[in-house]
Design a protein around this motif. Sequence first.
Motif, PDB file in Angstrom:
ATOM      1  N   LEU A   1       0.868  -1.176   0.000  1.00  0.00           N
ATOM      2  CA  LEU A   1       0.000   0.000   0.000  1.00  0.00           C
ATOM      3  C   LEU A   1       0.904   1.224   0.000  1.00  0.00           C
ATOM      4  N   VAL A   2       0.806   2.036  -1.054  1.00  0.00           N
ATOM      5  CA  VAL A   2       1.663   3.205  -1.201  1.00  0.00           C
ATOM      6  C   VAL A   2       0.816   4.471  -1.071  1.00  0.00           C
ATOM      7  N   LEU A   3       1.124   5.282  -0.073  1.00  0.00           N
ATOM      8  CA  LEU A   3       0.463   6.582   0.061  1.00  0.00           C
ATOM      9  C   LEU A   3       1.247   7.552  -0.817  1.00  0.00           C
ATOM     10  N   THR A   4       0.731   7.803  -2.014  1.00  0.00           N
ATOM     11  CA  THR A   4       1.515   8.537  -3.007  1.00  0.00           C
ATOM     12  C   THR A   4       1.540  10.036  -2.765  1.00  0.00           C
ATOM     13  N   ASN A   5       0.447  10.578  -2.209  1.00  0.00           N
ATOM     14  CA  ASN A   5       0.415  12.032  -2.009  1.00  0.00           C
ATOM     15  C   ASN A   5      -0.683  12.393  -1.018  1.00  0.00           C
ATOM     16  N   GLU A   6      -0.358  13.304  -0.117  1.00  0.00           N
ATOM     17  CA  GLU A   6      -1.335  13.801   0.856  1.00  0.00           C
ATOM     18  C   GLU A   6      -1.295  15.322   0.837  1.00  0.00           C
ATOM     19  N   THR A   7      -2.410  15.933   0.478  1.00  0.00           N
ATOM     20  CA  THR A   7      -2.447  17.388   0.381  1.00  0.00           C
ATOM     21  C   THR A   7      -3.553  17.944   1.264  1.00  0.00           C
ATOM     22  N   GLU A   8      -3.245  19.078   1.873  1.00  0.00           N
ATOM     23  CA  GLU A   8      -4.225  19.758   2.726  1.00  0.00           C
ATOM     24  C   GLU A   8      -4.438  21.169   2.215  1.00  0.00           C
ATOM     25  N   THR A   9      -5.698  21.549   2.086  1.00  0.00           N
ATOM     26  CA  THR A   9      -6.022  22.912   1.680  1.00  0.00           C
ATOM     27  C   THR A   9      -6.937  23.529   2.732  1.00  0.00           C
ATOM     28  N   GLN A  10      -6.878  24.841   2.813  1.00  0.00           N
ATOM     29  CA  GLN A  10      -7.695  25.570   3.785  1.00  0.00           C
ATOM     30  C   GLN A  10      -8.273  26.806   3.114  1.00  0.00           C
ATOM     31  N   ARG A  11      -9.540  27.047   3.368  1.00  0.00           N
ATOM     32  CA  ARG A  11     -10.163  28.248   2.816  1.00  0.00           C
ATOM     33  C   ARG A  11     -11.148  28.814   3.828  1.00  0.00           C
ATOM     34  N   ALA A  12     -11.344  30.118   3.753  1.00  0.00           N
ATOM     35  CA  ALA A  12     -12.306  30.778   4.633  1.00  0.00           C
ATOM     36  C   ALA A  12     -13.712  30.437   4.163  1.00  0.00           C
ATOM     37  N   ALA A  13     -14.518  29.897   5.075  1.00  0.00           N
ATOM     38  CA  ALA A  13     -15.880  29.495   4.723  1.00  0.00           C
ATOM     39  C   ALA A  13     -16.897  30.585   5.047  1.00  0.00           C
ATOM     40  N   SER A  14     -16.661  31.323   6.124  1.00  0.00           N
ATOM     41  CA  SER A  14     -17.592  32.392   6.499  1.00  0.00           C
ATOM     42  C   SER A  14     -16.907  33.349   7.460  1.00  0.00           C
ATOM     43  N   TYR A  15     -17.441  34.546   7.568  1.00  0.00           N
ATOM     44  CA  TYR A  15     -16.914  35.575   8.466  1.00  0.00           C
ATOM     45  C   TYR A  15     -17.999  35.985   9.447  1.00  0.00           C
ATOM     46  N   ALA A  16     -17.561  36.458  10.597  1.00  0.00           N
ATOM     47  CA  ALA A  16     -18.510  36.951  11.591  1.00  0.00           C
ATOM     48  C   ALA A  16     -17.907  38.165  12.285  1.00  0.00           C
ATOM     49  N   GLY A  17     -18.753  39.056  12.714  1.00  0.00           N
ATOM     50  CA  GLY A  17     -18.271  40.242  13.417  1.00  0.00           C
ATOM     51  C   GLY A  17     -17.481  41.128  12.483  1.00  0.00           C
ATOM     52  N   ALA A  18     -16.512  41.794  13.044  1.00  0.00           N
ATOM     53  CA  ALA A  18     -15.687  42.727  12.273  1.00  0.00           C
ATOM     54  C   ALA A  18     -14.435  42.025  11.765  1.00  0.00           C
ATOM     55  N   GLY A  19     -14.595  40.822  11.244  1.00  0.00           N
ATOM     56  CA  GLY A  19     -13.461  40.086  10.709  1.00  0.00           C
ATOM     57  C   GLY A  19     -12.612  39.429  11.774  1.00  0.00           C
ATOM     58  N   ARG A  20     -13.086  39.451  13.046  1.00  0.00           N
ATOM     59  CA  ARG A  20     -12.302  38.861  14.125  1.00  0.00           C
ATOM     60  C   ARG A  20     -12.499  37.354  14.199  1.00  0.00           C
ATOM     61  N   SER A  21     -13.623  36.874  13.722  1.00  0.00           N
ATOM     62  CA  SER A  21     -13.928  35.451  13.782  1.00  0.00           C
ATOM     63  C   SER A  21     -14.205  34.945  12.373  1.00  0.00           C
ATOM     64  N   VAL A  22     -13.653  33.813  12.065  1.00  0.00           N
ATOM     65  CA  VAL A  22     -13.830  33.276  10.725  1.00  0.00           C
ATOM     66  C   VAL A  22     -13.900  31.753  10.793  1.00  0.00           C
TER      67      VAL A  22
END
Length: 201
Positions: free
Chosen positions: A69-90
């Motif tokens: 079993l070969v784990l050839t590639n593992e990638t992680e991505t992150q994106r902002a899904a929503s905002y709240a308040g004055a940009g202090r919470s996301v």
Amino acid sequence: MIKRNLLVMGLAVLLSACGFQLRGTDTNALTIKEMDLSARNAYGPTVIQLRQVLQGSGVKVHAGAPYTLVLTNETETQRAASYAGAGRSVDYELNTVLNYTIQGHDNTELLSDKLEVQKVYNYDGNNITGSNQESNQVREEMRRELVQKMMLRLQLLNPVQLEELQAKADERARAEAEAVEAARRAQAETPQQSPLEFPVK
């Protein structure tokens, strides 16, 4: 959020201690008893955790196994899904994709596929330490989920299926080798055109 997750984890441990197990998570159901395991990052947390789970499920993980079993590639991505308040919470959405292959003898690829998990966590700019802890905890949960999904995929395979895939791969390799050899013979038997010769004046 952290307290809620700790409560869920505590209940899961308590239930497992009582012998309770979610349907489809019985990793002892693996019929493959020998398998090698490799990854681009051989000392990464995913491959280490997967190796431990395989061994705990009675699978002998070693270099001489008939399948790898070969784990050839593992990638992680992150994106902002929503905002709240004055940009202090996301809210951030994390997405991890794990590509893998199963190889037979002579590193023949028998099958390849990928696993994907997604989770959302809240980052509070007013509580950076707590938000970072939650982010790390979410990533750990995603890794455990990836490993569980991989074990479920492996449960769907058995030695007979892998032998059939190996036979098909061997047949493809033979056909390709014969085609290459036929092309080589055809080229060798084709008369080479002599260079044009011009009369000397």
